[in-house]
Design an enzyme around this catalytic site. Structure first.
Site, PDB file in Angstrom:
ATOM      1  N   GLU A  69       0.798  -1.035   0.179  1.00 20.17           N
ATOM      2  CA  GLU A  69       0.014  -0.280   0.307  1.00 20.17           C
ATOM      3  C   GLU A  69       1.044   1.327   0.026  1.00 20.17           C
ATOM      4  O   GLU A  69       0.342   2.297  -0.764  1.00 20.17           O
ATOM      5  CB  GLU A  69      -0.943   0.007   1.131  1.00 20.17           C
ATOM      6  CG  GLU A  69      -2.171  -0.920   0.793  1.00 20.17           C
ATOM      7  CD  GLU A  69      -1.577  -2.436   1.381  1.00 20.17           C
ATOM      8  OE1 GLU A  69      -0.505  -2.761   1.782  1.00 20.17           O
ATOM      9  OE2 GLU A  69      -2.262  -3.286   0.861  1.00 20.17           O
ATOM     10  N   HIS A 138     -10.912  -5.782   8.616  1.00 14.52           N
ATOM     11  CA  HIS A 138     -11.799  -5.557   7.508  1.00 14.52           C
ATOM     12  C   HIS A 138     -12.978  -4.815   7.415  1.00 14.52           C
ATOM     13  O   HIS A 138     -13.812  -4.832   6.838  1.00 14.52           O
ATOM     14  CB  HIS A 138     -12.374  -6.848   6.832  1.00 14.52           C
ATOM     15  CG  HIS A 138     -11.211  -7.816   6.238  1.00 14.52           C
ATOM     16  ND1 HIS A 138     -10.015  -8.607   7.024  1.00 14.52           N
ATOM     17  CD2 HIS A 138     -10.713  -8.059   4.797  1.00 14.52           C
ATOM     18  CE1 HIS A 138      -9.256  -9.281   6.216  1.00 14.52           C
ATOM     19  NE2 HIS A 138      -9.880  -8.890   4.818  1.00 14.52           N
TER      20      HIS A 138
END
Lengths: 334, 380
Positions: A69, A138
């Protein structure tokens, strides 16, 4: 290379499809718009938000990157420095954390560090929040990290039309935008028309008028608040529901107007309350509207805990009952 | 056809086809057995004498720049200065290896490279003086802001090079890092992205022995930092960082290789940090004086002088003009920093967003009111 022609006119679709249409139309309209991220190409993203973009615009315009990322966002910074408008996908809320240094130290500050010479028109799409049964890492609601960072716009749609309109506006913005997508609202379908413009970034919208009090909310909590407002009618409460749509810029004017007219307000969001967006809103409203308040500004939020396992998440997430309990406490002086 | 389609992935017999096969033959990717040297070797005969004289002049000016900036910190005129004294060959070569359209991505220790690239020497110092973050125009000078977080500018170099390549522009990006920076995640992600995207990037690691106080042996267990390139599938080069001719040769080769579609290169320059990390550091706590003295015998200016002298290239005119240019620059720095910078407090709000948020407008009004009140008291 084939280029898809966007469908015009009113349609019924999900938020996920509206987001896809916004990406597609932005790429069509502006060749400098480039999408990049893990799985955004061939797979079309794990939520299919980027479905078909590589097929229609080529692998250079919708790029499957290595899984990293900081590398994704850092590469986007360099691309923006050379004149592109990168749209980055962070696959899940908590997956964005490795990119925080790039976000905080560079994306948010480059305009300021260079006295306006290097603005970074980057849109960072982050699916966020719970309610879909995701396992740990998540389901985070990380908006407070972003709103606390000067230089970032923080936008979060709650309707299908806003998903399209706000994403188009975010991509067109010359400032970096953290675009938080409430993933539990991805699949609900409504009718909308992309030709009808939505309100600009930084403008809150009253989704329901009322005379008793206002629920101030955004993103995934909007449908919950609307449901609570319906249910509250049985208790004799006529609740307004205000959708902030963007946390930075924050539409203080509309928020204060509504609070002054009603005198009672509850802020609702999924993220934990301590140091959260609700704390900021409650403090501002108290400072600016104190003499108009008939009760303290209350907050209904998730608990101050790491996001729980999916089988327990419904206890954590603010639901209709917790909102109604708060509304009852708004009696205060009565 | 897209840029990415141009890559040809080598098929090696004996491996199953598909996503897991090896990408290319690792043998040509191994780094140099020993650091590349030019000065004092037969290779110097093939080097343009005018280039050597130019490098000498720039080394001398660069050394003076480092000395004067260090002095200014002692006088409180610069907030901080991470000197590149002893590393001037790396700094000068990094700038000279690039063409005008290329981009430099410097770290906080690379002010001299920024100056050697042509940025005004005083505009390059605003960050370290404390009057503005980036005093120069990064777009006009194609020089990114001095980067104080470690290695975070490396992925920017990759992204810019990638975008330039997509546009069909022959632009190369060169990112400068220290040995400590090679431990950071962004360094690894940048190398990996550059390799996968086949981006025209050169990574220059100046291994100057220490990351503040931590020596290289505690920073990395790799045989050399150039070896790190191998795992990413790109060439790694090892070069004597105090040999300006070698630095120029290796970097120019890497830059032109990138420009011609050869992809990224990692260059490790073996050099030494003569000064402490910054003026706030006490280097005597972690290294022996003998080490510093030993490196003085391998000083970049000394190496160049020795060669130029032996080759009859060091005439009095070159020595005098280099010294004069160095002194003129130092005098300009002293003159400029003699007076306090005049700053506009309202500029604090000028470049946070394209359009200030309502909250920032309110805070700007607050500061304006505070300033007006102060002025009133002052004028009374």
């Amino acid at each position: 290379m084939t280029t898809a022609t966007p469908v015009r006119g009113a349609r019924t679709s999900s938020m996920a499809q509206a987001l896809n249409a916004a990406l597609r139309d932005s790429m069509q309209a502006d060749p400098t718009v480039h999408v990049l991220g893990e799985d955004v190409g061939q797979l079309g993203g794990v939520f299919r938000i980027t479905d078909g973009l590589t097929r229609d615009f080529g692998a250079d315009r919708c790029l499957d990157t290595p899984l990293a990322e900081a590398g994704i966002l850092g590469t986007a910074v360099g691309m923006a420095m050379y004149g592109l408008r990168p749209v980055v996908e962070m696959q899940f809320d908590a997956f964005a954390y490795p990119a925080m240094e790039q976000l905080f130290s560079h994306v948010a500050k480059m305009r300021n560090r260079t006295a306006g010479r290097l603005p970074l028109p980057i849109t960072i799409r982050i699916p966020y929040g719970g309610g879909i049964g995701g396992v740990e890492h998540h389901s985070d609601s990380s908006e407070a990290y972003y709103t606390h960072t000067p230089g970032l716009h923080v936008v979060t749609p709650a309707t299908v039309a806003d998903a399209y309109g706000l994403l188009r506006s975010s991509i067109a913005s010359d400032d970096p935008v953290v675009f938080l997508e409430p993933k539990r609202l991805y699949w609900g379908k409504t009718e909308w028309d992309p030709a009808v413009p939505t309100e600009p970034i930084g403008k809150a919208v009253l989704r329901r008028t009322g005379r008793s009090a206002v629920l101030i909310t955004y993103g995934p909590s909007l449908p919950v608040c609307l449901e609570a407002a319906e249910a509250a009618q049985a208790e004799g409460w006529d609740l307004a529901v205000l959708d902030l749509r963007s946390l930075v810029p924050f539409d203080e004017q509309t928020v204060c107007e509504v609070v002054r007219s009603l005198g009672r307000a509850v802020v609702v969001h999924e993220a934990g309350g301590f140091g959260g967006a609700g704390a900021e809103i409650a403090a501002r409203v108290t400072e600016k509207c104190f003499h108009h308040l008939a009760a303290p500004v209350l907050r209904v939020t998730g608990f101050d805990i790491p996001f729980p396992p999916p089988m327990l998440e419904h206890h954590h997430l603010p639901g209709v009952d917790r909102i109604l309990d708060a509304v009852a406490r708004l009696q205060w002086e009565d | 056809m897209t840029v990415l389609d141009h890559r040809h992935l080598a098929a090696v017999p004996g491996w199953l086809p598909g996503a897991t096969g090896p990408r290319s033959d690792p043998a040509p990717l191994l780094p140099d057995a020993a650091p590349v040297r030019v000065l004092g070797t037969p290779a110097v005969e093939k080097t343009d004498p005018e280039l050597l004289r130019e490098l000498y002049r720039r080394l001398v000016v660069g050394r003076r720049y480092n000395q004067q900036a260090t002095t200014l910190t002692k006088q409180g005129r610069l907030a901080v200065y991470p000197a590149s004294t002893g590393q001037e060959a790396c700094q000068v070569a990094a700038a000279l290896a690039l063409r005008e359209q290329d981009w430099l991505f410097p770290s906080y220790r690379d002010t001299l490279a920024v100056v050697a690239r042509g940025v005004d020497p005083l505009e390059a110092l605003t960050l370290l003086r404390g009057n503005a973050h980036t005093g120069y125009d990064p777009k006009a000078t194609r020089t990114a802001p001095l980067c104080t977080p470690l290695a975070t500018q490396a992925p920017h170099a990759v992204g810019l090079a990638h975008a330039a390549r997509l546009a069909g522009d022959p632009v190369v990006a060169l990112a400068m890092l220290g040995d400590g920076g090679t431990s950071e995640g962004d360094f690894h992600e940048a190398l990996n992205f550059a390799a996968v995207l086949h981006a025209p990037v050169v990574f220059l690691v100046q291994n100057n022995g220490y990351a503040i106080s931590v020596p290289l042996t505690q920073q990395s267990a790799a045989p050399t930092l150039a070896h790190k390139a191998v795992g990413y599938g790109i060439p790694g080069r090892l070069v004597d960082g105090n040999d300006a001719a070698a630095m120029h040769a290796v970097l120019t080769e890497a830059v032109e290789r990138a420009r011609s579609g050869g992809g990224p290169t990692l260059v490790e320059a073996l050099t030494y940090r003569v000064e402490a990390h910054t003026n706030a550091d006490d280097a005597t706590r972690y290294r022996e004086e003998g080490e510093v003295t030993a490196w003085a015998g391998h000083d970049p200016i000394l190496l160049m002088e020795r060669h130029l002298g032996a080759a009859g290239l060091l005439d009095e005119k070159l020595v005098r003009e280099s010294a004069e240019e160095a002194e003129a620059l130092a005098a300009r720095m002293r003159e400029e920093f003699h007076t306090d910078a005049v700053l506009d407090p309202m500029s604090l709000f000028a470049h946070v967003y394209a359009e200030p948020t309502p909250q920032l407008r309110e805070q700007a009004d607050q500061l304006a009111a505070e300033l007006a009140a102060e002025a009133e008291v002052h004028n009374r």
